[in-house]
Design a protein around this motif. Structure first.
Motif, PDB file in Angstrom:
ATOM      1  N   ILE A   1       0.900  -1.061  -0.182  1.00 63.00           N
ATOM      2  CA  ILE A   1      -0.032  -0.055  -0.005  1.00 63.00           C
ATOM      3  C   ILE A   1       1.118   0.877   0.244  1.00 63.00           C
ATOM      4  N   ARG A   2       0.069   2.061  -0.188  1.00 67.69           N
ATOM      5  CA  ARG A   2       1.511   2.817  -1.272  1.00 67.69           C
ATOM      6  C   ARG A   2       0.465   4.474  -0.703  1.00 67.69           C
ATOM      7  N   ALA A   3       1.382   5.191  -0.280  1.00 69.80           N
ATOM      8  CA  ALA A   3       0.474   6.637  -0.166  1.00 69.80           C
ATOM      9  C   ALA A   3       1.195   7.904  -0.741  1.00 69.80           C
ATOM     10  N   GLU A   4       0.024   8.935  -1.138  1.00 67.46           N
ATOM     11  CA  GLU A   4       0.539  10.104  -2.030  1.00 67.46           C
ATOM     12  C   GLU A   4       0.570  11.597  -1.118  1.00 67.46           C
ATOM     13  N   GLY A   5       2.032  11.155  -0.711  1.00 64.82           N
ATOM     14  CA  GLY A   5       2.149  12.413   0.543  1.00 64.82           C
ATOM     15  C   GLY A   5       1.200  12.002   1.934  1.00 64.82           C
ATOM     16  N   ASN A   6      -0.197  12.721   1.958  1.00 58.41           N
ATOM     17  CA  ASN A   6      -0.891  12.890   3.009  1.00 58.41           C
ATOM     18  C   ASN A   6      -2.292  13.353   2.766  1.00 58.41           C
ATOM     19  N   VAL A   7      -2.108  12.680   1.503  1.00 60.68           N
ATOM     20  CA  VAL A   7      -3.541  13.178   0.413  1.00 60.68           C
ATOM     21  C   VAL A   7      -4.301  11.775   1.105  1.00 60.68           C
ATOM     22  N   LYS A   8      -3.480  10.796   0.184  1.00 60.94           N
ATOM     23  CA  LYS A   8      -4.755   9.378   0.156  1.00 60.94           C
ATOM     24  C   LYS A   8      -3.873   8.264   0.235  1.00 60.94           C
ATOM     25  N   PHE A   9      -4.085   7.135   0.238  1.00 62.05           N
ATOM     26  CA  PHE A   9      -3.634   6.187   0.499  1.00 62.05           C
ATOM     27  C   PHE A   9      -3.591   5.437  -1.258  1.00 62.05           C
ATOM     28  N   ILE A  10      -2.990   4.568  -1.884  1.00 60.67           N
ATOM     29  CA  ILE A  10      -3.320   3.915  -3.373  1.00 60.67           C
ATOM     30  C   ILE A  10      -3.252   2.703  -2.911  1.00 60.67           C
ATOM     31  N   LEU A  11      -3.972   1.418  -3.138  1.00 61.92           N
ATOM     32  CA  LEU A  11      -4.370   0.643  -3.243  1.00 61.92           C
ATOM     33  C   LEU A  11      -3.393  -0.224  -3.735  1.00 61.92           C
ATOM     34  N   PRO A  12      -2.698  -1.762  -3.771  1.00 62.00           N
ATOM     35  CA  PRO A  12      -2.457  -2.356  -4.893  1.00 62.00           C
ATOM     36  C   PRO A  12      -2.905  -3.119  -6.227  1.00 62.00           C
ATOM     37  N   ASP A  13      -4.505  -2.695  -5.480  1.00 60.49           N
ATOM     38  CA  ASP A  13      -5.772  -3.237  -6.515  1.00 60.49           C
ATOM     39  C   ASP A  13      -5.956  -1.993  -7.444  1.00 60.49           C
ATOM     40  N   GLY A  14      -5.069  -0.210  -7.319  1.00 55.88           N
ATOM     41  CA  GLY A  14      -4.872   0.673  -7.749  1.00 55.88           C
ATOM     42  C   GLY A  14      -6.175   1.421  -7.498  1.00 55.88           C
ATOM     43  N   THR A  15      -7.341   0.848  -6.146  1.00 53.55           N
ATOM     44  CA  THR A  15      -8.673   2.393  -5.949  1.00 53.55           C
ATOM     45  C   THR A  15      -7.397   2.726  -5.247  1.00 53.55           C
ATOM     46  N   GLU A  16      -8.316   4.211  -4.475  1.00 51.35           N
ATOM     47  CA  GLU A  16      -7.780   4.871  -3.751  1.00 51.35           C
ATOM     48  C   GLU A  16      -8.765   5.151  -2.793  1.00 51.35           C
ATOM     49  N   GLY A  17      -7.938   5.684  -2.197  1.00 52.09           N
ATOM     50  CA  GLY A  17      -8.984   6.026  -0.365  1.00 52.09           C
ATOM     51  C   GLY A  17      -8.305   7.160   0.819  1.00 52.09           C
ATOM     52  N   GLN A  18      -9.357   7.830   1.236  1.00 52.12           N
ATOM     53  CA  GLN A  18      -8.478   8.262   2.624  1.00 52.12           C
ATOM     54  C   GLN A  18      -8.397   7.362   3.793  1.00 52.12           C
TER      55      GLN A  18
END
Length: 257
Positions: A42-59
């Motif tokens: 699981i990656r994070a774009e700064g402190n803006v959102k999570f980027i999940l391995p399946d491509g979905t995003e969320g906070q």
């Protein structure tokens, strides 16, 4: 005299009894034989959102944390996103206070992590008050939504807790133990983004797992532990260029007579 039947391939090389407990024990040992999986982080774009391995995003992520390990990672050069390099020294284990550098570290910095000079504050590359060695907790988790998967074969994902958020996670685990008398695999955990400029996730309990949910998640702990205890691939490591040495000058050409 009747001849004994020849041993078949199906039976000749198998032990008399194999138990599920034996397979569970070996699952942890096999981690040293494989490289860390890619594409499950699981990656994070700064402190803006999570980027999940399946491509979905969320906070926010609602999940079950199956297990977690501590990692110390020392990189002997500045991070280059276009050319990432393996750590020069690393340690992985369940207890942060007993970590020692792996014998597979390309350039171990000390015999123990506790006594390592690079594991002290104000040793970060480029200055500052941080440590040269990155202390993290690596979590193995499965999202709660996996319960809605008819096949129930959702892969285990990993999340690296950054140094700035270690106290958040450790405090959460202590609260689960002291107040709720349980461990992370026994509850639904909410992982949310913090308020600062840098990635520093926060952790909170949503609710305890129901018995049927626990029966689904708990057996995957062996798989999770094997994943987070596997060592990073350091085959591409190369020593950094020597620092502080002037480049050798070419000898002046001799004049032709």
């Amino acid at each position: 005299m009747a001849r004994k039947p020849a041993a078949t391939r199906e039976t000749s090389n198998l032990p008399a009894v194999v138990t599920l407990a034996q397979l569970s024990e070996e699952s942890s040992a096999i981690a040293a034989r494989i490289g860390a999986a890619s594409g499950d982080r699981i990656r994070a774009e700064g402190n803006v959102k999570f980027i999940l391995p399946d491509g979905t995003e969320g906070q926010e992520i609602e999940c079950v944390v199956l297990d977690f390990y501590s990692q110390n990672l020392f990189y002997d050069r500045a991070f280059d996103p276009k050319n990432p390099t393996p750590p020069a020294c690393f340690a992985i284990g369940p207890e942060p206070t007993t970590l020692v550098p792996s014998p597979n570290s390309p350039d171990a910095q000390s015999e123990t992590c506790a006594g390592c000079p690079m594991n002290q504050f104000k040793t970060a590359l480029g200055g500052g008050n941080g440590k040269g060695c990155k202390n993290t907790r690596l979590l193995a988790l499965v999202p709660l939504a996996a319960l809605d998967d008819p096949e129930r074969e959702h892969p285990v994902w990993t999340l690296s807790v950054p140094p700035a958020s270690l106290s958040n996670f450790d405090s959460y685990v202590r609260t689960l133990s002291s107040k709720h008398k349980t461990i992370p695999v026994g509850v639904v955990t909410s992982i949310s983004l913090g308020d600062g400029a840098y990635f520093a996730p926060r952790f909170s309990i949503v609710r305890p797992l129901k018995q049927d949910e626990l029966n689904f998640f708990y057996p995957r702990r062996a798989e999770a532990t094997a994943r987070i205890s596997s060592e990073p691939d350091v085959t591409g490591y190369e020593p950094p260029p020597a620092r502080g040495r002037p480049a050798a000058k070419a000898a002046p050409a001799k004049a032709k007579r």
